[in-house]
Design an enzyme around this catalytic site. Sequence first.
Site, mmCIF file in Angstrom:
data_model
loop_
_atom_site.group_PDB
_atom_site.id
_atom_site.type_symbol
_atom_site.label_atom_id
_atom_site.label_comp_id
_atom_site.label_asym_id
_atom_site.label_seq_id
_atom_site.Cartn_x
_atom_site.Cartn_y
_atom_site.Cartn_z
ATOM 1 N N THR A 1 -10.440 -4.887 8.880
ATOM 2 C CA THR A 1 -10.818 -5.500 10.559
ATOM 3 C C THR A 1 -9.649 -6.677 10.710
ATOM 4 O O THR A 1 -9.531 -7.535 9.749
ATOM 5 C CB THR A 1 -12.569 -6.047 9.923
ATOM 6 O OG1 THR A 1 -12.175 -6.725 9.186
ATOM 7 C CG2 THR A 1 -13.522 -5.298 10.146
ATOM 8 N N THR B 1 -6.555 -2.939 2.916
ATOM 9 C CA THR B 1 -5.184 -2.788 2.684
ATOM 10 C C THR B 1 -5.512 -2.565 0.642
ATOM 11 O O THR B 1 -4.781 -2.259 0.080
ATOM 12 C CB THR B 1 -5.005 -4.728 1.726
ATOM 13 O OG1 THR B 1 -6.215 -5.481 1.349
ATOM 14 C CG2 THR B 1 -4.977 -5.182 3.467
ATOM 15 N N ASP B 2 -6.924 -2.089 0.204
ATOM 16 C CA ASP B 2 -6.875 -1.954 -0.870
ATOM 17 C C ASP B 2 -5.832 -0.813 -1.845
ATOM 18 O O ASP B 2 -5.092 -0.406 -2.410
ATOM 19 C CB ASP B 2 -8.141 -1.576 -2.116
ATOM 20 C CG ASP B 2 -8.913 -2.507 -1.791
ATOM 21 O OD1 ASP B 2 -9.817 -2.696 -2.958
ATOM 22 O OD2 ASP B 2 -8.254 -3.738 -1.760
ATOM 23 N N LYS C 1 0.123 -3.183 -3.558
ATOM 24 C CA LYS C 1 -0.489 -4.034 -3.663
ATOM 25 C C LYS C 1 -0.401 -4.770 -4.423
ATOM 26 O O LYS C 1 -1.022 -4.012 -6.175
ATOM 27 C CB LYS C 1 -1.738 -3.661 -3.058
ATOM 28 C CG LYS C 1 -2.576 -5.030 -3.009
ATOM 29 C CD LYS C 1 -3.837 -4.544 -2.536
ATOM 30 C CE LYS C 1 -4.553 -6.161 -1.824
ATOM 31 N NZ LYS C 1 -5.795 -5.691 -1.464
#
Lengths: 629, 439
Positions: B104, B180-181, B259
């Site tokens: 989101t 983002t994972d 990440k």
Amino acid sequence: MSLPFEPRASKLMVGLEIHQQLGTATKLFCSCPIIKSEVLPFSFRRRLRPTQSELGQIDPAAVFEFNKGKVNLYEWSPDSSCMVDADDEPPHEVSPDALETTMLIAEMLGSTQVDEVHVMRKIVIDGSNTTGFQRTAVVALGGAIATEGGEVAVQTITFEEDSSRVLGEDESSRKFALDRLGVPLVEIALAPITGGPDEAEALAFSLGRALRSTGRVARGLGTIRQDLNISVMGGEVVEVKGVQKLNLIAKVVRYEAVRQMGLIKISEELKKRGISKVSATTVDATPVFGATKSAILKRTLKNGGVVHCVAVAGMAGLLGAEPFAGIRLGKELAEVARTNGLGGVIHSDEFAKNDITSQEASALLALSRSDAKAGLVLVAGDRLRVETVAKLVSARLSRATNGVPGETRAATEDGETRYLRPRPGAARMYPETDIPPIVVTEEQRRAVKKMLPVPWREKVRSYSERYSLSGELALQLYDSDNSRLFEELAPETKLEPSLVASILIELPTRLSREGIDESRMGDDVLRSVVRALGEGKFAKEATIEVMRTIGKGDAKSVDEAIDKLGITGLSEAELRKIVAEVIKKNKPLIAEKGERSFSVLMGEVMRVARGRVDGQRVSAVLKEAMKAR
Amino acid sequence: MPGQSGYRGPSGKLLAGAGADVGDVLDVRVGSSTLRGTLVPRYEHADDHHIVLKLKNGYNIGIETGKITNVAKVEKGERPAFRALPPPKRPDLPEISILGTGGTIASRVDYRTGAVHPATTAEELYSLFPELSDVARVRTEIVLSVYSENLEPSHWETIALKVAQEVDRGVRGVLVTMGTDTMGYTAAALSFALRGVPVPVLIVGSQRSSDRPSSDAFLNLIGAATIAVRCDFSGVYVVMHADSSDDRLAVHRGTRVRKNHTSARDAFQSIGVEPVAYWSREGLEVVSKDTPQRTRDKLVPKAKFEPRVALLEFYPSMSQEHLKAVLGTGIKGLVLEGTGLGHVNSKNIPVIEKFVKEGRTVCMTSQTLWGRVDMNVYDTGRDLLRAGVIPLEDMLPETALVKLMWALANTSSPDETKKAMLTDVAGETTKRTIPRGSR
């Protein structure tokens, strides 16, 4: 503290809200220790987005303002801040210690614990919270605090995280220290009382003492802050934030009550003059002052600034009028100007004082198409600021007919209040979803009930009884930071408890008034002073001198201080020698006055002995010596 | 509707009995006192014997259902309709597409109930990001709404084809928002599927949820939109905060970004290379000298992925049984994350050799993430080479997984697959490892 009117007639209502720092080892939502960092080696910069409305709308104007506006600069030390504080990591679980302490306070005040505690996000975008919100939760509702005048109801008991420390502000940024962010506070909101300033202050003291009786709250300056919600005549409530010293409350309540009644009187006068709606006109008055004698205006114009004039019909004489001493509408306008970067305003009731001539005044009236009954307010400075402030002054004046505008004010160190910002709308709060709701179990409630402290009034009474202290000294002892030290030392020393109490309470206060750093008067120092005195190492009268020497840094220990001051206790022999000499010197006086020369002789011996022996011993030896003659 | 509010079991029954919905103002009687508040939703994972009221002071409290003696509805809750502002008409501005796939990056809060609603239309986006109206005309579409850890290769295909569709419309650039994972994996997938894309495709997300005033979403989205409009380069990139301050964004090549932190704003890092560009309010600074430029070429997407590929991190003591079990699941390819220069324990080399002989593909990357594998240096490496393992230079393990899935779907023999893996497509391998000290 007396008011120039009857509190009951003025319908003065004071709602007290206390924010007390808890004595936990770590912050509320992470394991950082609670430290005030002197050195802040790192920093990062952030912007906080303006908030949405209730319906999720963002005011585009606010967003553009925000993009042109100031950046928040956060300075931090790894000793006192972590990624949770930097809003780069989700909050950890609520500190069990903080929750338990809050529950204990709730239990003590007879409040009803909620069954499930929900941590909320309360939107705050002035920069003081890196996340853009303050995390807070209600733990209990209801309850009451007992005071001399009866019971005052408690509305809510919540825990919340403290915000970062404001370090300063310049044109492009606001600076904060991150060390204080996340420190746990308990907030207790009381129902409003109708008594006067003194009742409000007594209530705050009672509540503060009750909190301290738990032994689980932090002590020291800045660990307790009170906010006061004050209204008169059933009118708008003014929120006064940040009264840090309990003994300023009565002053602040008095000042604010008088200010509000004063504004009401002004609005009544306006009504008398037939003004039901204030009409204000703003004109650029710069050309009027081309040859002015006013120093302020001359300086402004020299720096390329402008002078705008806000003219308000029918208000001549009302801008400088003082319905009560020190309360003027003009002062309110000056505060608005100062909050927005200008030095103040010049209004027509003070024109003469500011070297503004009647010709200039006439020119202003003409320019603004006003008659002689109008009030004029001059706003001077750089164009942008002047335009902003003139609008605000105009708005403030148009509310003069309503009496007291609801606003947020700050308490000053002198016990007055000054304008801070408009009253916020209903707080925007929504759940902190990173922390699951906390179910309060029966087991926890039972455990907390067992921790209830001795009520503070009982504790004070027990000091009085156990140690034969006067009621006042017992209360001072309870209030002091050294009561635990007292309870440790009083039993072990042969000194009178009242003497020990005065050493631990009165002397440090006296010395701090002299400017001595209180951190030099720590537990270890006080302990060694009391013990040394108990061992007769120096005379009672020299105690303050010893403490002063250590406090100033001239000696690192009691023994060193005694040495430096040359006040090692006198031996019997030395004392008798001095007494004998003094008697010898004063033979004629003794011959003349006999026993009545005693006090003079005492004085002389004490002067010579200079703190190396206490008066009782001198008296005994002197009496003996005189008898022997 | 009580069912949708998260209340079930005893609390659900109690509320249904009173006809109470989320948003209604209720008087709840507990013992001798009555609490008045607005009923707010209950989280899925919370228990079924508390109800939650929002009090007048804004705070929520939970009340144990068993203690409640009566629930009375005081007033029906109003559901205020959120009306987005119409977007400004700026025909002079270039057009970009913003495709949502989950995560989101733009959401608003209903303070009455605490519910957070993601923005799904262009109007809602403009309402939350008025700055966009000065940057571009925006077309938006929700392609998927999936937690990024639940994405499958078939989702990558869907997203790639959707991006290609938007590119064909002639937009100036495409933004893809996502959780983002697994952003790094998806970025790699799109880099391969959309190779040669003539415009910039910028993948953007937020580490701190966008309902909070401090969210990194704002700078990330506005920055990405501005970059998409102003930049001269093409290709697939991830755009996220360059550091913890709200000053600069970094533009990372989609095949070399990872990440590297659970929660920090600057979690995304380019590994082994510099980000190709940095963006701040002062402008776009292109650092890399060899980014592909915009073209007018027609994009021919190659968006198929073979899902039966595994990524395995080697660890000392890994047993043959374990490796055999993984290989026995019907996978067609394996990417190993070996140690150091690209090693696994010797006992597993025969297992690997057998797998390769069966016509499967095994590739080697390093769990050190930094540096390039070189299996010529030690015995173990040489044995692995002899067993048929393909060394992948300095390709990231996650990127290698995605590339192998892509290569297997788009080639028809082990030799072709090997060639594809060893041919640079979208900057996933470099020829020169620049020493770190020079950063």
